[in-house]
Design a protein around this motif. Structure first.
Motif, PDB file in Angstrom:
ATOM      1  N   MET A 159       0.847  -1.239  -0.135  1.00 33.93           N
ATOM      2  CA  MET A 159      -0.125  -0.088  -0.011  1.00 33.93           C
ATOM      3  C   MET A 159       0.735   1.092   0.132  1.00 33.93           C
ATOM      4  O   MET A 159       1.855   1.094   0.684  1.00 33.93           O
ATOM      5  CB  MET A 159      -0.815  -0.109   1.368  1.00 33.93           C
ATOM      6  N   ALA A 160       0.559   2.012  -0.881  1.00 31.77           N
ATOM      7  CA  ALA A 160       1.271   3.494  -0.881  1.00 31.77           C
ATOM      8  C   ALA A 160       1.255   4.120   0.504  1.00 31.77           C
ATOM      9  O   ALA A 160       0.319   3.744   1.347  1.00 31.77           O
ATOM     10  CB  ALA A 160       0.770   4.301  -1.943  1.00 31.77           C
ATOM     11  N   ARG A 161       2.205   5.000   0.772  1.00 31.35           N
ATOM     12  CA  ARG A 161       2.123   5.772   1.827  1.00 31.35           C
ATOM     13  C   ARG A 161       0.849   6.460   2.258  1.00 31.35           C
ATOM     14  O   ARG A 161       0.473   7.285   1.308  1.00 31.35           O
ATOM     15  CB  ARG A 161       3.115   6.865   1.811  1.00 31.35           C
ATOM     16  N   PRO A 162       0.048   6.251   3.419  1.00 27.08           N
ATOM     17  CA  PRO A 162      -1.036   6.971   3.521  1.00 27.08           C
ATOM     18  C   PRO A 162      -1.171   8.648   3.531  1.00 27.08           C
ATOM     19  O   PRO A 162      -0.230   8.975   4.164  1.00 27.08           O
ATOM     20  CB  PRO A 162      -1.719   6.191   4.888  1.00 27.08           C
ATOM     21  N   THR A 163      -2.052   9.325   3.106  1.00 26.16           N
ATOM     22  CA  THR A 163      -1.917  10.660   3.100  1.00 26.16           C
ATOM     23  C   THR A 163      -2.821  10.963   4.597  1.00 26.16           C
ATOM     24  O   THR A 163      -3.653  10.053   4.865  1.00 26.16           O
ATOM     25  CB  THR A 163      -2.437  11.368   2.063  1.00 26.16           C
ATOM     26  N   ILE A 164      -2.727  12.275   4.800  1.00 25.22           N
ATOM     27  CA  ILE A 164      -3.672  12.847   5.938  1.00 25.22           C
ATOM     28  C   ILE A 164      -5.239  12.657   5.554  1.00 25.22           C
ATOM     29  O   ILE A 164      -6.057  12.629   6.326  1.00 25.22           O
ATOM     30  CB  ILE A 164      -3.215  14.181   6.304  1.00 25.22           C
ATOM     31  N   ALA A 165      -5.322  12.865   4.239  1.00 23.65           N
ATOM     32  CA  ALA A 165      -6.785  12.716   3.643  1.00 23.65           C
ATOM     33  C   ALA A 165      -7.193  11.073   3.879  1.00 23.65           C
ATOM     34  O   ALA A 165      -8.520  10.905   4.422  1.00 23.65           O
ATOM     35  CB  ALA A 165      -6.896  13.086   2.152  1.00 23.65           C
ATOM     36  N   ASP A 166      -6.363  10.315   3.497  1.00 23.24           N
ATOM     37  CA  ASP A 166      -6.559   8.935   3.811  1.00 23.24           C
ATOM     38  C   ASP A 166      -7.275   8.598   5.257  1.00 23.24           C
ATOM     39  O   ASP A 166      -8.085   7.912   5.666  1.00 23.24           O
ATOM     40  CB  ASP A 166      -5.545   7.861   3.585  1.00 23.24           C
ATOM     41  N   ILE A 167      -6.320   9.123   6.078  1.00 26.91           N
ATOM     42  CA  ILE A 167      -6.605   9.003   7.850  1.00 26.91           C
ATOM     43  C   ILE A 167      -7.867   9.794   8.102  1.00 26.91           C
ATOM     44  O   ILE A 167      -8.584   9.041   8.725  1.00 26.91           O
ATOM     45  CB  ILE A 167      -5.372   9.544   8.408  1.00 26.91           C
ATOM     46  N   ALA A 168      -8.027  11.036   7.496  1.00 28.21           N
ATOM     47  CA  ALA A 168      -9.265  11.806   8.121  1.00 28.21           C
ATOM     48  C   ALA A 168     -10.531  10.690   7.153  1.00 28.21           C
ATOM     49  O   ALA A 168     -11.696  10.565   8.174  1.00 28.21           O
ATOM     50  CB  ALA A 168      -9.211  12.988   7.124  1.00 28.21           C
ATOM     51  N   GLN A 169     -10.431  10.196   6.266  1.00 28.86           N
ATOM     52  CA  GLN A 169     -11.541   9.527   5.646  1.00 28.86           C
ATOM     53  C   GLN A 169     -12.002   8.277   6.486  1.00 28.86           C
ATOM     54  O   GLN A 169     -12.920   8.118   7.014  1.00 28.86           O
ATOM     55  CB  GLN A 169     -11.244   9.043   4.147  1.00 28.86           C
ATOM     56  N   ARG A 170     -10.810   7.484   6.896  1.00 25.30           N
ATOM     57  CA  ARG A 170     -11.017   6.251   7.768  1.00 25.30           C
ATOM     58  C   ARG A 170     -11.503   6.827   9.180  1.00 25.30           C
ATOM     59  O   ARG A 170     -12.137   6.140   9.824  1.00 25.30           O
ATOM     60  CB  ARG A 170      -9.601   5.567   7.761  1.00 25.30           C
ATOM     61  N   ALA A 171     -10.862   7.859   9.663  1.00 28.11           N
ATOM     62  CA  ALA A 171     -11.178   8.132  11.157  1.00 28.11           C
ATOM     63  C   ALA A 171     -12.653   8.974  11.083  1.00 28.11           C
ATOM     64  O   ALA A 171     -13.088   9.437  12.195  1.00 28.11           O
ATOM     65  CB  ALA A 171     -10.191   8.942  11.654  1.00 28.11           C
ATOM     66  N   VAL A 225      -5.951   5.332  14.282  1.00 27.88           N
ATOM     67  CA  VAL A 225      -6.211   5.009  12.928  1.00 27.88           C
ATOM     68  C   VAL A 225      -4.738   5.327  12.282  1.00 27.88           C
ATOM     69  O   VAL A 225      -4.482   4.499  11.217  1.00 27.88           O
ATOM     70  CB  VAL A 225      -6.879   5.932  12.352  1.00 27.88           C
ATOM     71  N   ALA A 226      -4.218   6.560  12.412  1.00 27.26           N
ATOM     72  CA  ALA A 226      -2.689   6.658  11.888  1.00 27.26           C
ATOM     73  C   ALA A 226      -1.896   5.434  11.909  1.00 27.26           C
ATOM     74  O   ALA A 226      -1.167   5.112  11.141  1.00 27.26           O
ATOM     75  CB  ALA A 226      -2.181   8.005  12.146  1.00 27.26           C
ATOM     76  N   ASP A 227      -1.557   5.158  13.187  1.00 27.98           N
ATOM     77  CA  ASP A 227      -0.608   3.858  13.438  1.00 27.98           C
ATOM     78  C   ASP A 227      -1.143   2.733  12.772  1.00 27.98           C
ATOM     79  O   ASP A 227      -0.236   2.041  12.425  1.00 27.98           O
ATOM     80  CB  ASP A 227      -0.774   3.735  14.959  1.00 27.98           C
ATOM     81  N   ALA A 228      -2.369   2.296  12.640  1.00 33.95           N
ATOM     82  CA  ALA A 228      -2.916   1.227  12.156  1.00 33.95           C
ATOM     83  C   ALA A 228      -2.532   1.267  10.464  1.00 33.95           C
ATOM     84  O   ALA A 228      -2.242   0.312   9.899  1.00 33.95           O
ATOM     85  CB  ALA A 228      -4.460   1.146  12.133  1.00 33.95           C
ATOM     86  N   MET A 229      -2.602   2.654  10.067  1.00 38.35           N
ATOM     87  CA  MET A 229      -2.210   2.780   8.681  1.00 38.35           C
ATOM     88  C   MET A 229      -0.818   2.858   8.162  1.00 38.35           C
ATOM     89  O   MET A 229      -0.361   3.189   7.221  1.00 38.35           O
ATOM     90  CB  MET A 229      -3.024   3.882   8.019  1.00 38.35           C
ATOM     91  N   ASN A 230       0.187   2.834   9.415  1.00 36.50           N
ATOM     92  CA  ASN A 230       1.506   2.900   9.297  1.00 36.50           C
ATOM     93  C   ASN A 230       1.784   4.424   8.866  1.00 36.50           C
ATOM     94  O   ASN A 230       2.997   4.260   7.936  1.00 36.50           O
ATOM     95  CB  ASN A 230       2.049   1.835   8.360  1.00 36.50           C
ATOM     96  N   TRP A 231       1.204   5.343   9.294  1.00 39.12           N
ATOM     97  CA  TRP A 231       1.421   6.715   8.798  1.00 39.12           C
ATOM     98  C   TRP A 231       2.993   7.075   9.311  1.00 39.12           C
ATOM     99  O   TRP A 231       2.904   6.811  10.754  1.00 39.12           O
ATOM    100  CB  TRP A 231       0.375   7.680   9.202  1.00 39.12           C
TER     101      TRP A 231
END
Lengths: 345, 345
Positions: free
Chosen positions: A1-13, A41-47
């Motif tokens: 998976m590509a490096r998650p962005t802040i937008a990805d994290i926002a959506q998931r959270a 969430v960020a940790d889970a996504m390996n941000w």
């Protein structure tokens, strides 16, 4: 998976990107519960944060860097640069961020300074000025992954860059200038340009060529200089010594325009009766000389403040890449422009 | 026993103070054996480094600080300040030291920034500008024990200070200026001064008073301003509206002098026939206007370089306190000064 962005994290959270930014940067503005959920969430996504500084886990430097590869003596002379850095400082200081300044010999040394500052965590971000054609600093800064704002750089056609940009439309400004001079009746228009290695110099030269073709100006010419008053004066002397001398000269800086005025006086060429003079930069210089100089005006101090704001946004959220187009400089007509002699106007 | 100085250690170890400085600051230039002996002597004498930064055992910040408590918009306008910081940057950058800049509201905020920078080890030293009468920054910086250079400050009469100083003789410069105007035949001389809170403003005002008494000038007067072109113009308008208007005006800055020229033109007062104009600062402004302005000249860029050198010396050896008197500015006579009308010259 590509490096998650802040937008990805926002959506998931299920929160806004602003809330994610505040939470992950340890800034106030979100509740503890929200902050905890976002971090989870960020940790889970390996941000992981962008900047080398924060990757090392450190605190902020509370400073942003500006490296200038110009002869130091010229830096205190040019009003544009003085106003720009003053606006930059004002915008930063309001946020208790210092401006970390260094003068270097050349671009290679400049890149070295960036590397050192980032590795030693001296700065949270940098401002890039004097953008060159195929500028090696862009790649170097993208590699360092340090928040940066490029002044004067339109986004590359090749795709989005990771650096924010603040720019004004130099091309449109030059076109409006040439249209005005042509409307006054000028046909032989010279352009005392700056360093050809700079992107904005190239854009202005191209705009003059395009204008000349469109308007059928046969004598339009761009002459590159190093921006100094000495070369501005010398090139003016050469142009005014030609049998078919220009009836209007556009100067890429106010300092060169004022130097050109002096040469016209020295050679007995009357401004504006025999020669119209226009400056691409406006400042106290163009206003106080006699005759005062028609110039493209913009609020350079405000430009510096805008650059500060865009950079601080990038520092606060490394995923934010902004491209800010500032107002196109507008023509302020003063005493140095008139229809050419014998134009029938 | 009092805190041992580098000189004490040098004497005990039988080496030069320079060698002690190199050894204790971890700089190359002394042999390992000498370095070891010096450290031993220093330890035996319970020597501890001066600066808060090094007392915390840290590495250098490789930056020196400059905090400016002026309206940010005025900073980019004044050629003196631009040239000074450019020279400062040049002198520092040659030694790979950055200039750490911040703009603040007032002196209290400035002192807060110093405290923060020192405690967070952001800077190795600071430059103090715009020295005030009874300046609270001096005591604060002595307490912080951070290497510092005060620009424009003669040593206090009360005893030696722990801060280095770089200054020029403003009093002598003003005396030479008034002598010149009096020799031309001027009796009613006005002085558009800067902010009265600044030490150099006070020194110049006092010098004018003393000159007036000595030369029997009845109409000599100093008018304080905030250094802005607006107040320079307004005060000139007031002076030139008086029934007995001055025949010569001395301006504390080039920007004010040029603004004054504009008011003279607006009121139809001919320079230099009816009014002589002199500027205390020289720059590109005074040279390019018409008539060009007689001014006190000095190499402000070189002054910035000198300040950098003195500060780096203090950073390298906190026991070094230097007082450097720079060359007194010299009068450059241009087109704006002449004998007054009806003086018989």
């Amino acid at each position: 998976m590509a490096r998650p962005t802040i937008a990805d994290i926002a959506q998931r959270a299920g929160v806004s990107t602003g809330a994610v930014s505040l939470a992950l940067n340890g800034r106030p503005g979100v509740s503890d519960a929200t902050r905890a959920r976002i971090r989870e969430v960020a940790d889970a996504m390996n941000w992981r944060p962008h900047s080398a500084a924060r990757a090392l886990g450190g605190a902020r430097a509370d400073a942003v860097g500006l490296v200038v590869a110009r002869p130091a003596r010229t830096i205190g002379v040019e009003p544009f640069f003085g106003q720009l850095t003053a606006g930059l400082q004002a915008g930063l200081s309001r946020n208790s961020v210092a401006l970390h300044l260094m003068v270097v010999e050349d671009t290679a040394a400049e890149i070295e300074v960036y590397r050192r500052w980032v590795s030693e965590r001296r700065v949270d971000g940098v401002v890039v000025v004097d953008l060159q054609v195929r500028d090696p600093r862009i790649g170097a800064l993208e590699e360092l992954a340090v928040p940066a704002v490029v002044l004067g750089g339109r986004g590359r056609r090749g795709g989005p860059s990771r650096l924010s940009r603040v720019w004004a439309d130099d091309r449109e400004a030059m076109l409006s200038l040439v249209d005005y001079l042509a409307a006054l009746g000028h046909r032989r228009i010279a352009h005392l340009a700056g360093l050809p290695a700079f992107q904005h110099t190239q854009r202005r030269m191209r705009a003059l060529r395009d204008s000349a073709k469109r308007l059928g100006l046969i004598g339009a010419v761009s002459v590159p200089t190093d921006f100094s008053d000495a070369q501005g004066a010398a090139a003016t002397r050469t142009l005014l010594s030609r049998p078919e001398r220009p009836t209007a000269i556009i100067y890429d800086s106010d300092v060169m325009a004022v130097a050109g005025l002096g040469v016209a006086a020295e050679m007995g060429v009357q401004v504006p009766r025999e020669l119209s003079v226009v400056s691409f930069d406006d400042s106290v210089l163009t206003r106080i000389v006699h005759p005062s100089v028609t110039a493209l005006s913009r609020d350079t101090f405000a430009l510096g403040e805008q650059v500060a704001r865009v950079l601080l946004d990038a520092v606060n959220d490394p995923d934010v890449v902004r491209e800010l187009r500032t107002a196109t400089p507008r023509l302020t007509v003063r005493e140095s422009t008139a229809p050419p002699l014998g134009s029938g106007h």
